[in-house]
Design a protein around this motif. Sequence first.
Motif, PDB file in Angstrom:
ATOM      1  N   TYR A  33      24.860 -11.199  52.113  1.00 38.02           N
ATOM      2  CA  TYR A  33      26.115 -10.812  52.771  1.00 38.02           C
ATOM      3  C   TYR A  33      26.694 -12.105  53.335  1.00 38.02           C
ATOM      4  CZ  TYR A  33      27.964  -9.768  57.556  1.00 38.02           C
ATOM      5  OH  TYR A  33      28.656  -9.747  58.739  1.00 38.02           O
ATOM      6  N   SER A 154      23.841  -7.621  59.227  1.00 41.20           N
ATOM      7  CA  SER A 154      22.623  -7.421  58.454  1.00 41.20           C
ATOM      8  C   SER A 154      21.669  -6.416  59.111  1.00 41.20           C
ATOM      9  CB  SER A 154      21.920  -8.761  58.223  1.00 41.20           C
ATOM     10  OG  SER A 154      21.784  -9.434  59.450  1.00 41.20           O
ATOM     11  N   ARG A 157      20.757  -3.067  57.419  1.00 39.32           N
ATOM     12  CA  ARG A 157      19.683  -2.918  56.419  1.00 39.32           C
ATOM     13  C   ARG A 157      18.316  -2.765  57.057  1.00 39.32           C
ATOM     14  NH1 ARG A 157      22.222  -8.051  53.813  1.00 39.32           N
ATOM     15  NH2 ARG A 157      20.588  -8.924  55.129  1.00 39.32           N
ATOM     16  N   ASP A 296      18.440 -18.472  54.142  1.00 41.16           N
ATOM     17  CA  ASP A 296      19.543 -17.868  54.908  1.00 41.16           C
ATOM     18  C   ASP A 296      20.201 -18.924  55.793  1.00 41.16           C
ATOM     19  OD1 ASP A 296      19.521 -14.863  54.223  1.00 41.16           O
ATOM     20  OD2 ASP A 296      17.424 -15.469  54.337  1.00 41.16           O
TER      21      ASP A 296
HETATM   22  O1  PMV Z   1      24.184 -10.361  60.081  1.00 39.68           O
HETATM   23  P1  PMV Z   1      24.342 -11.814  60.366  1.00 39.68           P
HETATM   24  O2  PMV Z   1      25.607 -12.084  61.102  1.00 39.68           O
HETATM   25  O3  PMV Z   1      23.126 -12.390  61.057  1.00 39.68           O
HETATM   26  O4  PMV Z   1      24.477 -12.603  58.967  1.00 39.68           O
HETATM   27  C1  PMV Z   1      23.459 -12.669  58.008  1.00 39.68           C
HETATM   28  C2  PMV Z   1      23.757 -13.745  57.016  1.00 39.68           C
HETATM   29  C3  PMV Z   1      22.674 -14.097  56.036  1.00 39.68           C
HETATM   30  O5  PMV Z   1      21.393 -13.968  56.609  1.00 39.68           O
HETATM   31  C4  PMV Z   1      22.859 -15.564  55.638  1.00 39.68           C
HETATM   32  C5  PMV Z   1      22.759 -13.279  54.760  1.00 39.68           C
HETATM   33  C6  PMV Z   1      22.217 -11.863  54.795  1.00 39.68           C
HETATM   34  O6  PMV Z   1      22.679 -11.065  53.979  1.00 39.68           O
HETATM   35  O7  PMV Z   1      21.315 -11.566  55.594  1.00 39.68           O
END
Ligand code: PMV
Length: 332
Positions: A33, A154, A157, A296
């Motif tokens: 993402y 994320s 999920r 990531d």
């Molecule tokens: O949910 P966030 O804002 O921590 O963003 C996650 C971004 C990545 O870890 C780089 C990609 C992912 O899908 O987890």
Amino acid sequence: MKKSDIVKLLIKDRLPGTSGKAFAPTNIALCKYWGKRNSELNLPVTSSLSISLADKGCSAEITIIDQDPDCYFLNDQAIDMSAAFSTRLKNFLDLFRSDKTHFRVDIFANIPIGAGLASSACGFATIVLALNELFAWKLSKHELSILARLGSGSAARSIWHGFVEWQSGERSDGMDSHGVLIQQQWPELCVGLHYLNKQEKKLSSRIAMQRTIETSRLYSAWPNQVQQDLLYIKEAIKTRDFDMLGKTAENNAMAMHATMASAWPPIVYSLEETLSAMQKIWKLREEGLSVYFTQDAGPNLKLLFLKKDLAEVQVHFPSLEIIHPFAEGHYA
Ligand code: PMV
């Protein structure tokens, strides 16, 4: 539409107890993402797909207290209420309380914080699961995933173990943007955490994503790549084609980092050690070992390989922390 409107839409009943406790696994995206279409509601530009890391993650206990203000603890240490994390958590909890409610929140994390190990994903997921216990909301997992997404994208999920697709959805209120469990399991699949630096990152993924969207000329190619990669990864999971899974996941991570490298000012999370580890993995592959990586928003790598190659992978990466995502009890 504001976050509080979504909370009102979802939460009809509440029956406050005194405390709620929960655990949420951290998750690593195999198809990332990267980019928001709505930054208030954390609605993504594309869907993404992850694997949860079994018992690696966060647990939280939330208790209603009489005293004002809230107090937060991380691994038994009080968190400074003026720290950025406390403000983020307080703002999130504000969505779920009446004026008179105050919380004590105890978070226990067995992963490093803010180092690209999705600590905010399992952090916000466990908070939502603990609130669901505390207030007896009795929400479905899809609804809990929507609430977790409001804290961190994320986190949508981290409500499940195993493979999870976060479907981007199309609605402007995001009610169709949540995780969906992929029923297939893959007991042979291993993830190895290769820590190169456990320190907190200096640039948050929120800021990095926004800068990438605003300034990278490569970003326009990203949604197409994700669409294809999702198909390949789902097919690889279905047919247990490990090389297809590894290749697609590694290429997807490299492409995401390429969009960041071409942003201005450039964003590079890799350290020299990250690049040497990548080169070592590429060499091992040339020599016939099926090992891949993903990365990531941090310098650490997550290696992907099958159980049959575990001993050999450990010879080359002796300090690797090994995760069996489908070990007994860690799915669904
Ligand atoms: O949910 P966030 O804002 O921590 O963003 C996650 C971004 C990545 O870890 C780089 C990609 C992912 O899908 O987890």
